[in-house]
Design a protein around this motif. Sequence first.
Motif, PDB file in Angstrom:
ATOM      1  N   THR A  34     -14.872   2.917  -2.063  1.00 38.69           N
ATOM      2  CA  THR A  34     -13.677   2.363  -2.709  1.00 38.69           C
ATOM      3  C   THR A  34     -13.024   1.261  -1.872  1.00 38.69           C
ATOM      4  O   THR A  34     -11.907   0.839  -2.158  1.00 38.69           O
ATOM      5  CB  THR A  34     -12.636   3.464  -2.989  1.00 38.69           C
ATOM      6  OG1 THR A  34     -12.248   4.050  -1.743  1.00 38.69           O
ATOM      7  CG2 THR A  34     -13.197   4.526  -3.922  1.00 38.69           C
ATOM      8  N   GLU A  37     -11.846  -1.986  -3.913  1.00 31.96           N
ATOM      9  CA  GLU A  37     -10.650  -1.727  -4.731  1.00 31.96           C
ATOM     10  C   GLU A  37      -9.387  -1.708  -3.871  1.00 31.96           C
ATOM     11  O   GLU A  37      -8.385  -2.334  -4.192  1.00 31.96           O
ATOM     12  CB  GLU A  37     -10.809  -0.387  -5.450  1.00 31.96           C
ATOM     13  CG  GLU A  37      -9.619   0.038  -6.254  1.00 31.96           C
ATOM     14  CD  GLU A  37      -9.816   1.435  -6.836  1.00 31.96           C
ATOM     15  OE1 GLU A  37      -8.831   2.199  -6.810  1.00 31.96           O
ATOM     16  OE2 GLU A  37     -10.917   1.752  -7.282  1.00 31.96           O
ATOM     17  N   GLY A  38      -9.453  -1.009  -2.758  1.00 36.22           N
ATOM     18  CA  GLY A  38      -8.298  -0.935  -1.861  1.00 36.22           C
ATOM     19  C   GLY A  38      -7.981  -2.266  -1.210  1.00 36.22           C
ATOM     20  O   GLY A  38      -6.816  -2.647  -1.078  1.00 36.22           O
ATOM     21  N   LEU A  40      -8.654  -5.309  -2.352  1.00 33.34           N
ATOM     22  CA  LEU A  40      -8.088  -6.242  -3.328  1.00 33.34           C
ATOM     23  C   LEU A  40      -6.637  -5.914  -3.652  1.00 33.34           C
ATOM     24  O   LEU A  40      -5.845  -6.790  -3.982  1.00 33.34           O
ATOM     25  CB  LEU A  40      -8.921  -6.250  -4.610  1.00 33.34           C
ATOM     26  CG  LEU A  40     -10.295  -6.902  -4.489  1.00 33.34           C
ATOM     27  CD1 LEU A  40     -11.094  -6.698  -5.770  1.00 33.34           C
ATOM     28  CD2 LEU A  40     -10.178  -8.365  -4.148  1.00 33.34           C
ATOM     29  N   ARG A  41      -6.298  -4.649  -3.533  1.00 32.86           N
ATOM     30  CA  ARG A  41      -4.925  -4.227  -3.823  1.00 32.86           C
ATOM     31  C   ARG A  41      -3.991  -4.466  -2.644  1.00 32.86           C
ATOM     32  O   ARG A  41      -2.877  -4.957  -2.817  1.00 32.86           O
ATOM     33  CB  ARG A  41      -4.925  -2.755  -4.209  1.00 32.86           C
ATOM     34  CG  ARG A  41      -3.572  -2.234  -4.562  1.00 32.86           C
ATOM     35  CD  ARG A  41      -3.649  -0.802  -5.021  1.00 32.86           C
ATOM     36  NE  ARG A  41      -2.349  -0.363  -5.472  1.00 32.86           N
ATOM     37  CZ  ARG A  41      -2.095   0.841  -5.898  1.00 32.86           C
ATOM     38  NH1 ARG A  41      -3.060   1.738  -5.958  1.00 32.86           N
ATOM     39  NH2 ARG A  41      -0.893   1.169  -6.270  1.00 32.86           N
ATOM     40  N   TRP A  42      -4.423  -4.114  -1.437  1.00 27.87           N
ATOM     41  CA  TRP A  42      -3.504  -4.090  -0.294  1.00 27.87           C
ATOM     42  C   TRP A  42      -3.574  -5.313   0.616  1.00 27.87           C
ATOM     43  O   TRP A  42      -2.567  -5.687   1.220  1.00 27.87           O
ATOM     44  CB  TRP A  42      -3.732  -2.827   0.533  1.00 27.87           C
ATOM     45  CG  TRP A  42      -3.367  -1.617  -0.257  1.00 27.87           C
ATOM     46  CD1 TRP A  42      -4.219  -0.712  -0.828  1.00 27.87           C
ATOM     47  CD2 TRP A  42      -2.048  -1.189  -0.614  1.00 27.87           C
ATOM     48  NE1 TRP A  42      -3.520   0.239  -1.510  1.00 27.87           N
ATOM     49  CE2 TRP A  42      -2.172  -0.023  -1.396  1.00 27.87           C
ATOM     50  CE3 TRP A  42      -0.775  -1.686  -0.355  1.00 27.87           C
ATOM     51  CZ2 TRP A  42      -1.073   0.645  -1.914  1.00 27.87           C
ATOM     52  CZ3 TRP A  42       0.318  -1.012  -0.870  1.00 27.87           C
ATOM     53  CH2 TRP A  42       0.153   0.146  -1.636  1.00 27.87           C
ATOM     54  N   ARG A  45      -1.082  -8.110  -0.346  1.00 23.35           N
ATOM     55  CA  ARG A  45       0.305  -7.682  -0.074  1.00 23.35           C
ATOM     56  C   ARG A  45       0.652  -7.816   1.398  1.00 23.35           C
ATOM     57  O   ARG A  45       1.806  -8.046   1.750  1.00 23.35           O
ATOM     58  CB  ARG A  45       0.509  -6.240  -0.526  1.00 23.35           C
ATOM     59  CG  ARG A  45       0.465  -6.072  -2.016  1.00 23.35           C
ATOM     60  CD  ARG A  45       0.701  -4.634  -2.393  1.00 23.35           C
ATOM     61  NE  ARG A  45       0.505  -4.443  -3.826  1.00 23.35           N
ATOM     62  CZ  ARG A  45       0.719  -3.301  -4.454  1.00 23.35           C
ATOM     63  NH1 ARG A  45       1.141  -2.252  -3.781  1.00 23.35           N
ATOM     64  NH2 ARG A  45       0.517  -3.203  -5.747  1.00 23.35           N
TER      65      ARG A  45
END
Length: 102
Positions: A34, A37-38, A40-42, A45
């Motif tokens: 994963t 996914e992580g 690209l999300r964090w 930010r």
Amino acid sequence: GDAAGAADGGGGEVKLGADGRPPLRNVVIDVGKTFREGALRWMPRAGVRSLDAVVLTHEHADAVFGLDDVRGFQKGPWMWHGKDPPPKSPLPVFLSKQCFER
């Protein structure tokens, strides 16, 4: 020489470490299935655009199955704003002998 590497904060000049390379700033520990996914999300930010290194703590799926996805986070010519962009930079991966052999 200056063993501690850091950006100068003004002109964007990067001071190199004692080994002649820039300091490692964005290091990820383990890249399981994963990871992408992580990341690209964090990473956006946190203002992280690329990785400087990967550390693998063991050889299980939860630590290595995302290695293929790490390529998308290497520094490359698309991040270059000057003339004659450099090729995609190799990404160091640190791991134990046991992890490498399995």
